[in-house]
Design a protein around this motif. Structure first.
Motif, PDB file in Angstrom:
ATOM      1  N   TYR A  63       0.857  -1.201   0.000  1.00  0.00           N
ATOM      2  CA  TYR A  63       0.000   0.000   0.000  1.00  0.00           C
ATOM      3  C   TYR A  63       0.888   1.245   0.000  1.00  0.00           C
ATOM      4  N   ASN A  69      -0.513   6.491  -3.147  1.00  0.00           N
ATOM      5  CA  ASN A  69      -0.236   6.703  -1.714  1.00  0.00           C
ATOM      6  C   ASN A  69       1.228   6.784  -1.318  1.00  0.00           C
ATOM      7  N   ALA A  76      -0.607   0.551   5.890  1.00  0.00           N
ATOM      8  CA  ALA A  76      -2.054   0.280   5.871  1.00  0.00           C
ATOM      9  C   ALA A  76      -2.498  -0.659   6.988  1.00  0.00           C
TER      10      ALA A  76
END
Ligand SMILES: Cc1cc2nc3c(=O)[nH]c(=O)nc-3n(C[C@H](O)[C@H](O)[C@H](O)COP(=O)(O)O)c2cc1C
Length: 235
Positions: A63, A69, A76
């Motif tokens: 993530y 991101n 995450a």
């Protein structure tokens, strides 16, 4: 978690990450001394004891490396470490401590590093980290072996490798302290450990450990003096 609310908050926050399991033993005492130094320098202090928390290392979900991101420096996983990682965004100083277990830091500190360091690393040849400026950092290691054995056991290489990945987060200060030849048991007579000389261990505790406490205090004081906040790249 322990918190020092004595000091007025001018934005300076020094966080201790305790990677050792034993309260009031070597690692814990050195970290507390570092926090005392930070508090004397005027910073607010917090301590997190990793062994009391339920969390895993990185699970490779990536993530934190997605195009949407990657610039956030955010892991995450939702567990006990998530609020710690959130608090660390506001830290001006970070002091981490661990006993050496089987020639490395404990699994708990390793798991913390996998989460904290990896979320902030960018897979790029031009930008090393999401953090253009990280918090000031210190690592305190405690170990059974005497200092002169460190290169023989390749611990100098171990510390260099830790230094290398922590440096990627652009800390204004990055220091490592080793407390060697530590007292491991209160009463050596109770344990089968013929390789240790209990009298020599006690002497080391009386003569060497106070100097290590002093080094930890001074490190904490320097971390407590760091005023500038962390900076996220391109933010
Ligand atoms: C599981 C385990 C493994 C250890 N491995 C090492 C080691 O590889 N090298 C070393 O110097 N000391 C080793 N030690 C000793 C500890 O690093 C040392 O006693 C340390 O100061 C303990 O920290 P504490 O007093 O904060 O618990 C080990 C201790 C344990 C319990």
């Amino acid at each position: 978690m322990s918190q020092d609310d004595k000091v007025g908050d001018d934005g300076r926050l020094v966080v201790a990450i305790n990677g050792g399991p034993r309260k009031n033993w070597n690692t814990f005492l050195l970290l507390e001394e570092a926090l005392r130094g930070a508090s004397d320098a005027g910073a607010r202090t917090l301590r997190y004891d990793l062994f009391e928390m339920n969390f895993k290392g990185c699970v490779s979900c990536f993530y934190c490396k997605t195009k949407e991101n990657y610039h956030k420096g955010k892991c995450a996983q939702k567990d006990d470490l998530a609020p710690v990682l959130k608090t660390l965004k506001d830290a001006t100083g970070l002091v981490m401590g661990s006993p050496i277990y089987l020639s490395d830091v404990t699994g708990s500190l390793r798991n913390f590093w996998e989460r904290y360091v990896f979320q902030n690393i960018i897979y790029s040849n031009t930008e090393q980290s999401v953090l253009e400026r990280g918090p000031g950092m210190g690592v305190i290691y405690t170990m059974n072996i005497p200092e002169d054995m460190m290169p023989v056991m390749n611990y100098d290489i171990l510390l260099s490798s830790h230094f290398y990945f922590l440096e990627r987060l652009n800390p204004p200060i990055l220091e490592q302290i080793c407390s060697c030849d530590t007292l491991q048991f209160n009463d050596y007579d109770k344990y089968y450990a013929p390789m240790f000389n209990s009298e020599a261990k006690k002497r080391s505790r009386e003569l060497e450990f106070p100097g290590d406490l002093h080094k930890a205090y001074e490190l904490g004081f320097r971390l407590g003096q760091v005023k500038e906040k962390q900076r996220i790249r391109n933010a």
